[in-house]
Motif scaffolding. Sequence first.
Motif, PDB file in Angstrom:
ATOM      1  N   TYR A   4       0.622  -1.782  -0.278  1.00 61.22           N
ATOM      2  CA  TYR A   4      -0.035   0.124  -0.045  1.00 61.22           C
ATOM      3  C   TYR A   4       0.677   1.348   0.532  1.00 61.22           C
ATOM      4  N   PRO A  21      -6.303  -5.760  -3.417  1.00 63.40           N
ATOM      5  CA  PRO A  21      -6.407  -7.375  -4.177  1.00 63.40           C
ATOM      6  C   PRO A  21      -7.166  -7.331  -2.483  1.00 63.40           C
ATOM      7  N   ARG A  22      -7.968  -8.549  -1.518  1.00 61.62           N
ATOM      8  CA  ARG A  22      -8.256  -8.713  -0.681  1.00 61.62           C
ATOM      9  C   ARG A  22      -7.599  -8.289   0.764  1.00 61.62           C
ATOM     10  N   ALA A  23      -7.789  -7.854   1.494  1.00 62.42           N
ATOM     11  CA  ALA A  23      -6.470  -7.512   2.544  1.00 62.42           C
ATOM     12  C   ALA A  23      -6.134  -9.122   3.271  1.00 62.42           C
ATOM     13  N   TRP A  24      -7.716 -10.032   2.910  1.00 63.29           N
ATOM     14  CA  TRP A  24      -7.024 -11.106   3.677  1.00 63.29           C
ATOM     15  C   TRP A  24      -8.174 -12.723   3.268  1.00 63.29           C
ATOM     16  N   ASN A 110      -1.423   1.616   7.651  1.00 63.19           N
ATOM     17  CA  ASN A 110      -1.022   2.520   8.477  1.00 63.19           C
ATOM     18  C   ASN A 110      -1.785   2.225  10.058  1.00 63.19           C
ATOM     19  N   ASP A 185      -9.281  -0.410  14.844  1.00 60.79           N
ATOM     20  CA  ASP A 185      -9.278  -1.475  13.824  1.00 60.79           C
ATOM     21  C   ASP A 185      -8.349  -1.602  13.107  1.00 60.79           C
ATOM     22  N   TRP A 189      -6.569  -5.193  11.535  1.00 62.93           N
ATOM     23  CA  TRP A 189      -6.406  -5.267  10.196  1.00 62.93           C
ATOM     24  C   TRP A 189      -4.893  -6.068  10.102  1.00 62.93           C
TER      25      TRP A 189
ATOM     26  N   PRO B 113     -10.423   6.267  -1.601  1.00 66.69           N
ATOM     27  CA  PRO B 113     -11.940   6.312  -1.060  1.00 66.69           C
ATOM     28  C   PRO B 113     -11.466   4.863   0.141  1.00 66.69           C
ATOM     29  N   PHE B 116      -8.595   4.540   3.069  1.00 69.29           N
ATOM     30  CA  PHE B 116      -7.278   5.202   2.271  1.00 69.29           C
ATOM     31  C   PHE B 116      -6.485   5.721   3.402  1.00 69.29           C
ATOM     32  N   TYR B 118      -5.552   4.087   5.698  1.00 68.12           N
ATOM     33  CA  TYR B 118      -4.701   2.634   6.163  1.00 68.12           C
ATOM     34  C   TYR B 118      -3.006   2.518   4.853  1.00 68.12           C
ATOM     35  N   LYS B 119      -4.177   3.255   3.968  1.00 63.07           N
ATOM     36  CA  LYS B 119      -2.663   2.712   2.582  1.00 63.07           C
ATOM     37  C   LYS B 119      -1.788   3.653   2.822  1.00 63.07           C
ATOM     38  N   LEU B 490     -16.187  -1.264  -1.836  1.00 60.97           N
ATOM     39  CA  LEU B 490     -14.615  -1.839  -1.905  1.00 60.97           C
ATOM     40  C   LEU B 490     -14.068  -2.148  -0.971  1.00 60.97           C
ATOM     41  N   HIS B 493     -15.013  -6.175  -1.662  1.00 62.03           N
ATOM     42  CA  HIS B 493     -14.332  -6.163  -2.404  1.00 62.03           C
ATOM     43  C   HIS B 493     -12.468  -6.307  -1.390  1.00 62.03           C
ATOM     44  N   GLU B 494     -12.571  -6.114  -0.606  1.00 63.02           N
ATOM     45  CA  GLU B 494     -11.083  -6.396  -0.004  1.00 63.02           C
ATOM     46  C   GLU B 494     -11.577  -7.592   1.425  1.00 63.02           C
ATOM     47  N   GLY B 495     -12.392  -7.622   1.282  1.00 66.49           N
ATOM     48  CA  GLY B 495     -12.331  -9.074   2.336  1.00 66.49           C
ATOM     49  C   GLY B 495     -13.019  -7.645   3.748  1.00 66.49           C
ATOM     50  N   TYR B 496     -13.114  -6.470   3.937  1.00 61.92           N
ATOM     51  CA  TYR B 496     -14.144  -5.949   4.890  1.00 61.92           C
ATOM     52  C   TYR B 496     -15.871  -6.592   4.722  1.00 61.92           C
ATOM     53  N   ASP B 497     -16.096  -7.825   4.585  1.00 61.97           N
ATOM     54  CA  ASP B 497     -17.506  -7.966   4.329  1.00 61.97           C
ATOM     55  C   ASP B 497     -18.655  -7.832   5.149  1.00 61.97           C
ATOM     56  N   GLU B 500     -20.262  -5.221   9.986  1.00 57.95           N
ATOM     57  CA  GLU B 500     -19.865  -4.666  11.711  1.00 57.95           C
ATOM     58  C   GLU B 500     -17.922  -3.953  11.088  1.00 57.95           C
ATOM     59  N   LEU B 501     -17.495  -4.938   9.634  1.00 62.35           N
ATOM     60  CA  LEU B 501     -16.670  -4.358   9.632  1.00 62.35           C
ATOM     61  C   LEU B 501     -16.679  -3.454   8.275  1.00 62.35           C
ATOM     62  N   ARG B 504     -16.734  -0.285  10.375  1.00 63.81           N
ATOM     63  CA  ARG B 504     -15.689   0.426  10.776  1.00 63.81           C
ATOM     64  C   ARG B 504     -14.509   0.805   9.967  1.00 63.81           C
ATOM     65  N   TYR B 505     -14.516   0.185   8.483  1.00 62.67           N
ATOM     66  CA  TYR B 505     -13.818   0.280   7.682  1.00 62.67           C
ATOM     67  C   TYR B 505     -14.532   1.543   6.547  1.00 62.67           C
ATOM     68  N   THR B 507     -16.670   3.976   7.565  1.00 65.45           N
ATOM     69  CA  THR B 507     -17.159   4.758   8.464  1.00 65.45           C
ATOM     70  C   THR B 507     -18.759   5.038   9.006  1.00 65.45           C
TER      71      THR B 507
END
Lengths: 415, 948, 74
Positions: A4, A21-24, A110, A185, A189, B113, B116, B118-119, B490, B493-497, B500-501, B504-505, B507
């Motif tokens: 990232y 990509p998927r995070a996990w 981050n 969180d 993650w 997005p 962002f 976190y990335k 998104l 797609h990234e797994g925060y599916d 609750e996730l 949080r991802y 907001t």
Amino acid sequence: MSAYSIFALARNALSGHRNWPRAWRSPALCGSYDIAIVGAGGHGLATAYYLARRHGLRNILVVDKGWIGGGNTGRNTVTIRANYLREPSIRLHAEGLRMWREMSGELGFNAMFSERGQIDLIQTWAKLRDVKRRQSILHLAGVPFDILTPREAQAHVPILDLDGPKRLPILAATWHPTAGVARHDAVAWGYARAADALGIDIVQNCEVTAIRRQGGRVAGIETTQGFVAVPKVALAVSAHASVLAQTADVRLPIETVPLQAFVSAPLKPMLSCIVNCPGAVYLSQSDKGELVIGGGSDPVPSYVQRGEFAVLERVVSNLVELFPVLSRVGLLRQWAGAIDLCHDTSPIVSKSPVEGLYLNVGWGSGGFKAIPAGGAAFADLVATDAPSAAIEAFALARFERGRPLYETAGASNRD
Amino acid sequence: MSGYRLESVAQTDRVVVTFDGRPLAARRGESLAATLLANGVAIAGRSFKYHRPRGIAGYGWCEPNILVQTAQGTFPAALLPVADGLQARSVNCWPSARFDVASLLGAFGALMPAGFYYKTFRGPRGRLWPLFEPAIRALAGLGTLPKTEKPLASLKRFAHCDVLVIGGGPAGIAAAEAASNNPAARVWLIEALGISVTAAALRNRPNVRVLHDTIATGRYDGGLVVALERPCTGNLETRLWKIRARSIVIATGAFERPFVFDGNDRPGVMLLTAVAAYASRDKVACGRRVVAVVNNGAAYAEIAVLSAAGVTVAAIVDLRAKIELEHRNFAARNGIALYPRHGVVAAFGVPLRKIRIAPLDSPANTVELDCDTLAMAGGLTPAVHLHSHAGGKLRFDEMTAAFVPDGLHDNCWSAGACNGRYEQEAAEADGRYAGRAASAAAGFAASPGSRPEAPAPPACELLARWETGDGTGKAFVDVAADVTADDIRLAVHEGYDSVELMKRYTTAGMAPDQGRFGNMNAIDVLARARDIAPAAAGTTTYRPPFAPLPFGAIADFGGALLKPSRTTALTAWHEAENAVMYEAGANWRRPGYYPRADENLEAATRRECRAVRNAAGIYDSSPLGKFEIVGRDAGAFLDFVYCTRLSDLKPGLGRYGLQLHEDGRLFDDGIVFRLAPDRFFVTTTTGNAEACVQRFTYARQILRPDLDVHVLPTTEQWADLVLCGPRARDVLKAAEAELPADFGFMSIADGRIAGHDVRVARAGFTGEVSFEIFAPASAAPDLWRRLLEAGKTYGLTPVGSEANHVLRIEKGYVSVGHDCDGIADPDDLGLRFAAHIDKTDFIGKQAVLRNRADPDGRPERVGLLARDRNFVLPEGAAILKTDAAATRGYVTASCWSDTLGRSLAMGLLEDGRKHIGGDVAISLPGGIAHATVVAPVFFDPKGERQRG
Amino acid sequence: MQLVPCPHCGPREQGEFVCLGEAPAHPVSHESLARHLYGRVNAKGVSVELWWHRHGCRQWLRLPRDSATNRFAP
């Protein structure tokens, strides 16, 4: 694991963010593993990550009845500090602070660790004696911790009222500059993503119902998705440590109580550090602008993750007395986590009487800050079967010997 | 958007308010949102994350967008009542809502997005976040601290009732009416709106009380409901209610659901119920050309309200193909263009200028419609918050595509729209049933019968579709948190599916409106992205409060009332003598020292100590815990509760006794006197007096119910004046004391001093001849004055706790609060003489035995003499191990002793008694001090002075 | 906050009470000491707890309560 970065963001923006990509992964539960970690919170995920990273172990399951970070990791008030009283705790958390500073780089995610410093307000002579004692020990351990005058504290906390009537005068304050906050969180993650990339299976929505024993050792875990044969089971749960351990006939010195947290409506920045008035109220301001507020734990044992209004009233009364300027700010949300309070308010990071069953439990209100250091030390224990110096003092055996490690610097202390 | 008033404001109601410095004509009492709309203020604020221009979109508690700042705080514009001279500002924008510098951020929206943060912002080693953070923080947040002089100090009210009805709509009124049919049932109804909508039927019922302009913010365990009266007045009129009801009817209605398409956050895009409510209640038209977009038949009733109020409705876009005949006729009759099977693809203009619509099954055939207001009606979402707060379960109702309460929870019935019964008749029937049931549960009515069946809905009532955009542009699901449908996809797609996730991802649902506007659409987008049913996706947990509660309304009184301090009979005297008062534990305040003229702490303490050692001192020890333990088995009871044997005490004598925790740690100490064979007088430490009440009753009722004994706390009944020093006897004589002739050390007897009946004990904490004089609190002030007068010629001096601290260190007495730490037991503390382990049983016995079997490495109390006799070791300083990297103990108490002409200290030291005679290093800030380990009694080790 | 069903005083606010939780027995043997002192069942579900009506009748009560719902058992 794809990296990232701002460049990755720009690249993905061009493709409408459809190619991240998927995070996990969402792996299916296998019938056997080398190690099963119960609890996909910060501690469980960090343990998995360090087992893979430091010990080269891969065939590991992290299993949780809910979602990643859905327990106390995602409910707490994110104060990260090392200003404890007992040396083993100080050393663990001092190492933890170092790891927090490195975390975002290490995980490629981050976690927003923000070293803001912490002010503690001291209102009684007994507490002043206590902090003088802590100062002496903390300085020996190399943890910066200074005693300030009330006016010096106000320079860090401009919203603090020193002039209005107070039931107890503010006698002094302490300043712990290396304390900080992080995005709760993101910690879960970040570890989940990094552990997953190392090949560890994280299975969500799968509840462990029992630990199966064969004689004196662990045979596996019963789950809502079936039995998993596994020789090493590592408990990294809160609220259900007692229930799970008792399925293996291990009784713990733990009581489960609610710990509440409160957030205010978002405001422009007005509080740059963490403020704690021991036993009364603590608060910090999140990056979104919300004040994140806590006090002590609820007075009645419970597994229910909701709190009493009376506790809110007590904490907010203390808040408004110290910070009358906040009286017109609104409370937006209150919630609770179920914390496992150990008899001596120190954690248990230990082998258990059952061979192959490892415990990383009883963190009370202080588990979040211990995620990196506690996870790493627990990984060492699970991998090598020998406790490192960092966690020797947290062995279950201290209770057998009648030598608990009473800690007075936790948010949940009740006397 | 060009709102206007449908009827002019009566002269008497005209007021002027200012918004961002601009004066606006307003009607007294209407919401600021109505004023803004009536004056055509389209852009009234900026969004949380992207700083997009926003206007009013909802009515009352359903308005997600506009918060304003006044001198009193930050309030939702749709709730803030207008008064003459009100000054409000928009938030989260600079210099104003219309021109906001930070809106440039919107240009970088593609880089922002979900998740962002976190990335990025990490830097190469993950250490750059502190550089970015301040700028990011400055952009967030809504509103600043109000700059009023006075904090909000609101009053709290408590109420108990039989049935509490929350909500004054059709269901709530029907419930209150049914519940109050029995005039003995006390029924309360709380209604969020300021205007009176309560039915006449309730008005004449003396057993019904109605609170207007009151919002129920939370339901807690045990039937406790918290409500805020006049939430937006921001002054003393705001009141917090804590209402406990035997049973509760929740009739909080439902929220309207918006649609999801590009630009659905533009100023002018509103909820249909809001547009109708502003027209019908406030007589304000939100625009001159309204288009409605609906997916259900019930919405037509609201459109009819709009038309009837004189608002121009240009078109109706209906997602459904089959539209009821009556609704087609209504459109035709009123000249409203009807677009069946169409949805809104995008909205344009700031403020809204036109929308683009398209048939749902052929999205290419778009049509553009001019409008300045788009009124959305996507069906209703029950307000299940209060049901859920205390643990009520929910189920997904397919027919209405919403979560509804699943059964009864804790004598709490949901009725009407918040139970999925939207039509008025059905809601009223539901409310009547709930009112009867609640009344019956509270014991005021017979069984309520069975619940009315939900009415069968008309065919094609609601088409469960909300996202109608074409996937380009920003289509918001949560306008308050600036979360788009793409953000949610998104996250999935990234797994925060899970919900609750995802929450949080992205907001979603975490902004000030707590998801009231957007949560259902967020769940819908997530469920479709995962190809699962909304029921399987579930919902996040509803947390109190439903609406923001000002901290000042929650707080109890502060200052001296926060934890009222306890005063002794002599507090007034101490304060008059300029004593420096210390907090003594258990909320008592005690004199620390009595400075004379320009004395500082040290000088005063030295003078007071000298008086006690050389003449006489007197101190107020009234906060000391006191008990009478009475009964045939009182001795046996004390033998069990104390680790010291007390049953063999002779009447008239006392003994120093220890109480232990069950695990062997010292819990408390004090002197136990026997007054008579069946009566003991017990003193405990101040700090533990309260805990001793608990401990003694626990021991009596739970551990030893076999014993015939009673426990009476008498701490506050007795004042305790301690007279001590070599001239103490002379002072007593001068005060005409009548005491037994043979009154030796540790005796206790009743007598008279200065004309007062007193109980006197020969005990104290200074090591001098000492008389502890217990007098009724009422007699204490006079007795104290008379003793001081009598003692004048003998140098009698009042002494405070600082001097006491020095005197007891000189004597090596243990102070439980100071010297105990961790696992220290009586042996560790050097109190083995008071631990009578040969007794059959006492609390802590097994643990002491265990400790004696495993004695290594325990913390033991020792005396410490600094090598530099003039240096006072700091209390708390660590005692170092030889390698200096770790500690093996610490200084528990330390002082300068004038009597001995040197500094003294005590400490807890690992295996300390083995080190007596040796040296230890003590850590100091910036150095090390050396001290010799000694036995911890420094003065008069044989105790001859106190016996004398 | 629950109302605590005090058999002597009737239902009263929880704030009047001290909750000791699961009742530890007074240990009488050396062997079982650690388990007595520190071991807790910490049941998720109904267990009998000790409550002290501090600001009421000052009686110690043995009350069954469900820690999974916070409700006192009838």
